[in-house]
Design a protein around this motif. Structure first.
Motif, PDB file in Angstrom:
ATOM      1  N   PRO A  72     114.219  46.478 -26.062  1.00 22.95           N
ATOM      2  CA  PRO A  72     115.674  46.355 -26.170  1.00 22.95           C
ATOM      3  C   PRO A  72     116.298  47.636 -26.720  1.00 22.95           C
ATOM      4  O   PRO A  72     115.791  48.231 -27.666  1.00 22.95           O
ATOM      5  CB  PRO A  72     115.857  45.193 -27.149  1.00 22.95           C
ATOM      6  CG  PRO A  72     114.636  45.251 -28.023  1.00 22.95           C
ATOM      7  CD  PRO A  72     113.527  45.710 -27.107  1.00 22.95           C
ATOM      8  N   MET A  73     117.405  48.052 -26.095  1.00 21.08           N
ATOM      9  CA  MET A  73     118.068  49.286 -26.532  1.00 21.08           C
ATOM     10  C   MET A  73     119.563  49.041 -26.697  1.00 21.08           C
ATOM     11  O   MET A  73     120.001  48.490 -27.680  1.00 21.08           O
ATOM     12  CB  MET A  73     117.741  50.432 -25.572  1.00 21.08           C
ATOM     13  CG  MET A  73     116.260  50.814 -25.601  1.00 21.08           C
ATOM     14  SD  MET A  73     115.753  52.098 -24.435  1.00 21.08           S
ATOM     15  CE  MET A  73     116.571  53.540 -25.070  1.00 21.08           C
ATOM     16  N   GLY A  74     120.370  49.417 -25.711  1.00 21.23           N
ATOM     17  CA  GLY A  74     121.811  49.300 -25.859  1.00 21.23           C
ATOM     18  C   GLY A  74     122.298  47.865 -25.868  1.00 21.23           C
ATOM     19  O   GLY A  74     121.679  46.969 -25.278  1.00 21.23           O
ATOM     20  N   MET A  75     123.445  47.638 -26.550  1.00 21.20           N
ATOM     21  CA  MET A  75     124.089  46.331 -26.574  1.00 21.20           C
ATOM     22  C   MET A  75     125.585  46.497 -26.357  1.00 21.20           C
ATOM     23  O   MET A  75     126.180  47.487 -26.781  1.00 21.20           O
ATOM     24  CB  MET A  75     123.873  45.634 -27.924  1.00 21.20           C
ATOM     25  CG  MET A  75     122.470  45.180 -28.208  1.00 21.20           C
ATOM     26  SD  MET A  75     122.382  44.273 -29.783  1.00 21.20           S
ATOM     27  CE  MET A  75     122.575  45.636 -30.947  1.00 21.20           C
ATOM     28  N   ILE A  84     122.495  42.837 -23.455  1.00 24.41           N
ATOM     29  CA  ILE A  84     121.404  43.622 -24.028  1.00 24.41           C
ATOM     30  C   ILE A  84     120.668  44.326 -22.897  1.00 24.41           C
ATOM     31  O   ILE A  84     120.231  43.690 -21.926  1.00 24.41           O
ATOM     32  CB  ILE A  84     120.416  42.736 -24.809  1.00 24.41           C
ATOM     33  CG1 ILE A  84     121.145  41.969 -25.931  1.00 24.41           C
ATOM     34  CG2 ILE A  84     119.283  43.574 -25.401  1.00 24.41           C
ATOM     35  CD1 ILE A  84     120.266  40.954 -26.640  1.00 24.41           C
ATOM     36  N   GLY A  85     120.530  45.635 -23.012  1.00 21.49           N
ATOM     37  CA  GLY A  85     119.762  46.394 -22.037  1.00 21.49           C
ATOM     38  C   GLY A  85     118.311  46.476 -22.465  1.00 21.49           C
ATOM     39  O   GLY A  85     118.010  46.860 -23.600  1.00 21.49           O
ATOM     40  N   THR A  86     117.404  46.114 -21.573  1.00 17.09           N
ATOM     41  CA  THR A  86     115.976  46.140 -21.886  1.00 17.09           C
ATOM     42  C   THR A  86     115.266  47.092 -20.926  1.00 17.09           C
ATOM     43  O   THR A  86     115.902  47.877 -20.231  1.00 17.09           O
ATOM     44  CB  THR A  86     115.377  44.728 -21.794  1.00 17.09           C
ATOM     45  OG1 THR A  86     115.456  44.262 -20.441  1.00 17.09           O
ATOM     46  CG2 THR A  86     116.123  43.759 -22.702  1.00 17.09           C
ATOM     47  N   ALA A  87     113.949  47.029 -20.884  1.00 17.00           N
ATOM     48  CA  ALA A  87     113.173  47.988 -20.105  1.00 17.00           C
ATOM     49  C   ALA A  87     113.596  48.050 -18.643  1.00 17.00           C
ATOM     50  O   ALA A  87     113.695  49.128 -18.062  1.00 17.00           O
ATOM     51  CB  ALA A  87     111.687  47.647 -20.200  1.00 17.00           C
ATOM     52  N   GLY A 136     115.733  47.916 -12.752  1.00 20.02           N
ATOM     53  CA  GLY A 136     114.631  48.858 -12.644  1.00 20.02           C
ATOM     54  C   GLY A 136     114.558  49.691 -13.912  1.00 20.02           C
ATOM     55  O   GLY A 136     115.371  49.549 -14.829  1.00 20.02           O
ATOM     56  N   ASP A 137     113.589  50.571 -13.973  1.00 23.89           N
ATOM     57  CA  ASP A 137     113.378  51.400 -15.166  1.00 23.89           C
ATOM     58  C   ASP A 137     114.352  52.573 -15.143  1.00 23.89           C
ATOM     59  O   ASP A 137     114.093  53.602 -14.516  1.00 23.89           O
ATOM     60  CB  ASP A 137     111.938  51.906 -15.202  1.00 23.89           C
ATOM     61  CG  ASP A 137     111.640  52.721 -16.464  1.00 23.89           C
ATOM     62  OD1 ASP A 137     112.533  52.835 -17.325  1.00 23.89           O
ATOM     63  OD2 ASP A 137     110.520  53.249 -16.575  1.00 23.89           O
ATOM     64  N   ILE A 138     115.503  52.406 -15.815  1.00 27.39           N
ATOM     65  CA  ILE A 138     116.523  53.457 -15.825  1.00 27.39           C
ATOM     66  C   ILE A 138     116.840  53.938 -17.240  1.00 27.39           C
ATOM     67  O   ILE A 138     117.758  54.715 -17.443  1.00 27.39           O
ATOM     68  CB  ILE A 138     117.817  52.996 -15.123  1.00 27.39           C
ATOM     69  CG1 ILE A 138     118.401  51.761 -15.825  1.00 27.39           C
ATOM     70  CG2 ILE A 138     117.549  52.706 -13.644  1.00 27.39           C
ATOM     71  CD1 ILE A 138     119.749  51.343 -15.273  1.00 27.39           C
ATOM     72  N   ASP A 139     116.093  53.453 -18.226  1.00 24.98           N
ATOM     73  CA  ASP A 139     116.266  53.910 -19.613  1.00 24.98           C
ATOM     74  C   ASP A 139     117.700  53.694 -20.088  1.00 24.98           C
ATOM     75  O   ASP A 139     118.387  54.626 -20.509  1.00 24.98           O
ATOM     76  CB  ASP A 139     115.881  55.384 -19.731  1.00 24.98           C
ATOM     77  CG  ASP A 139     115.554  55.793 -21.167  1.00 24.98           C
ATOM     78  OD1 ASP A 139     115.361  54.893 -21.997  1.00 24.98           O
ATOM     79  OD2 ASP A 139     115.511  57.002 -21.443  1.00 24.98           O
ATOM     80  N   ILE A 140     118.150  52.437 -20.043  1.00 27.57           N
ATOM     81  CA  ILE A 140     119.517  52.099 -20.452  1.00 27.57           C
ATOM     82  C   ILE A 140     119.724  52.477 -21.915  1.00 27.57           C
ATOM     83  O   ILE A 140     118.936  52.107 -22.782  1.00 27.57           O
ATOM     84  CB  ILE A 140     119.790  50.601 -20.259  1.00 27.57           C
ATOM     85  CG1 ILE A 140     119.827  50.249 -18.769  1.00 27.57           C
ATOM     86  CG2 ILE A 140     121.113  50.200 -20.911  1.00 27.57           C
ATOM     87  CD1 ILE A 140     120.009  48.786 -18.499  1.00 27.57           C
TER      88      ILE A 140
END
Length: 385
Positions: A72-75, A84-87, A136-140
Motif C-alpha cells: 500500500p502506498m498512496g491514499m 488506496i493504491g497498492t502494488a 498493473g505494476d505502475i508504482d502508484i
C-alpha cells in the motif's frame, strides 16, 4: 492542545488481521488527546511492512489498528470514502455506518466461523470495499479525489493518470521533458498539490526522460512543476515529496534533509520550518497542525549521498510527527519500532475517531448489503439498519 512533549509511552495492544508481527510503537502521552479533540483518525501506509495503519485514540492511549495490503502506498481520503493504491490495484472503500452495530456486537462461534469478539470501543465508521481497479505494476504514488474520480501519480510511466473502465489507466498529464510513455520511472514523479479542485503542481526527483535517470542527481535534482504552465516553480531540491496547498501557503517536504517547509511560488525559494529525524514523506493537515511521516531509510542504494542518509542510523527514526505550523514546534509524535521502518502516506480522516476498514472478513462482507433508497424501501424493516 499542549505543545510540550511528555515521556513517550507504549501504544495499546495492536489489533488487526496479523498479530505475528505486532506494530511496536511508543507515543507522546498527548497524542490521543489531540486526535480526540480534533475528531480525527490518522491513516498511514507502509509498503515495506504491507500495512494500512489506523491511529485511533482509545481510553487515553493510541490504538494502532492495521489491515494487510499488497504494497500500500498512496491514499485519497474523504470522510465517507477512501481509495488506496497498492502494488497493482486501486481499492475504493465506502463508509457504511450501519455495519458498525455488527462490529460492536459479539458473534457466537459456529462450525464454519470463529467467534468475533465485541469491540471494546464503539465504532463510528466502517469502510467496506466497493471497487478494485486493476492498474498493473505502475508504482502508484500520491492520489487525490477530483470530483468522483481518483487521480494518481503513475510513477513508473512518469505521468498523472486516472482510472478507466476499459484501460489499466488513462494518462491525463506528463511533464514537458517526458517524451514517451514508457515504464521506466524516468523522473520519479511522486507528489501533487490540489488547488481549486484541480492538480496545481507536482514534485519530481529529476528532469530526465531516460529510465531511472533521476538517480544520477538525486541529492539536489528535485523540482516542483506547475501543471498548467509546465514551468519549473522550484529546483535544486533534495528528494522533494508531498506538496500541499493549505491556508494559502504551499507546503512541501524536503525529504532528503528531513525537512518540512514552504515554497514561495513567485521566487521558488524554499523556507524551512523544521528538520526532523527521518526521511520526510506523507503530509496532512488539521487546524494548526501538520502530520508528517518519517522513514528510517536503510536502503543505501537509493539514498546514498542524500543528506538524511549521512546521519547515524540511531539518529534516524520512523513514525508520524505532529508540528504546529504557526510556531514550528514539535507537538507530539508516534514512533514505530522493529517491523515498520518506513512510512509512505499520512492522511487525516475527518469526523471519525474509531473507524474500521474491512478487507478480509468474508462473512461480514458477504452479509452486508448497501442498496439504493428506492430499493431499500421494499426491504422488510427487521433487515434494515
Amino acid at each position: 492542545m499542549e505543545n510540550s512533549l511528555n515521556d513517550p509511552i507504549p501504544t495499546d495492544v495492536p489489533s488487526g488481521s496479523d498479530t505475528s508481527n505486532a506494530l511496536r510503537s511508543v507515543h507522546t502521552s498527548n497524542l490521543p488527546e489531540i486526535l480526540s479533540q480534533l475528531g480525527i483518525t490518522l491513516l498511514v501506509t507502509t509498503y515495506q511492512a504491507g500495512k494500512l495503519v489506523m491511529l485511533r485514540p482509545e481510553n487515553g492511549v493510541l490504538n494502532t489498528h492495521f489491515r494487510l495490503f499488497d504494497k500500500p502506498m498512496g491514499m485519497a481520503v474523504q470522510p465517507n470514502r477512501i481509495a488506496i493504491g497498492t502494488a497493482m490495484q486501486v481499492w475504493q472503500f465506502h463508509n457504511i455506518p450501519a455495519v458498525c452495530t455488527r462490529l460492536d456486537t459479539a458473534r457466537e462461534a459456529t462450525d464454519e466461523l470463529p467467534a468475533r469478539e465485541a469491540s471494546p470501543h464503539p465504532h463510528d465508521a466502517c469502510f467496506l470495499p466497493r471497487v478494485a481497479h486493476w492498474t498493473g505494476d505502475i508504482d502508484i504514488h500520491e492520489m487525490v479525489w477530483i470530483d468522483d474520480d481518483v487521480v494518481f501519480i503513475n510513477t513508473r510511466f512518469s505521468c498523472l493518470a486516472r482510472r478507466s473502465g476499459k484501460f489499466n489507466f488513462e494518462p491525463v498529464w506528463r511533464p514537458s521533458f517526458i517524451t514517451n510513455y514508457i515504464p521506466g520511472d524516468c523522473c520519479h514523479l511522486n507528489g501533487m498539490a490540489v488547488r481549486d479542485g484541480k492538480v496545481d503542481c507536482v514534485t519530481a526527483l529529476g528532469q530526465t526522460d531516460q529510465p531511472g535517470g533521476w538517480r544520477a542527481n538525486k541529492k539536489d535534482g528535485g523540482v516542483l512543476i506547475d501543471v498548467a504552465s509546465q514551468e519549473i516553480i522550484a529546483s535544486g531540491l533534495s528528494m522533494p515529496h508531498s506538496p500541499r496547498w493549505y491556508n494559502g501557503k504551499l507546503y512541501l517536504l524536503h525529504s532528503g534533509t528531513g525537512g518540512f517547509g514552504v515554497i514561495d511560488p513567485a521566487t521558488g525559494k524554499y523556507e524551512s520550518i523544521i528538520e526532523l529525524p527521518g526521511f520526510t514523506r506523507g503530509l496532512s493537515f488539521c487546524g494548526p497542525l501538520a502530520f508528517i511521516g518519517l522513514s528510517q531509510v536503510r536502503e543505501t542504494a537509493v539514498f546514498g549521498g542524500v543528506p538524511i542518509a549521512e546521519r547515524e542510523l540511531k539518529e534516524r527514526t520512523c513514525g508520524v510527527w505532529v508540528i504546529n505550523i504557526e510556531t514550528g514546534q514539535i507537538v507530539a509524535f508516534v514512533k514505530f519500532e522493529d517491523v515498520v521502518q518506513e512510512i509512505f502516506a499520512v492522511e487525516v480522516l475527518q469526523g471519525s475517531t474509531y473507524p474500521e476498514l474491512v478487507n478480509e472478513d468474508r462473512e461480514l462482507l458477504g452479509a452486508s448489503y448497501e442498496l439504493p433508497d428506492s430499493a431499500l424501501a421494499d426491504v422488510p424493516p427487521e433487515l434494515r439498519r
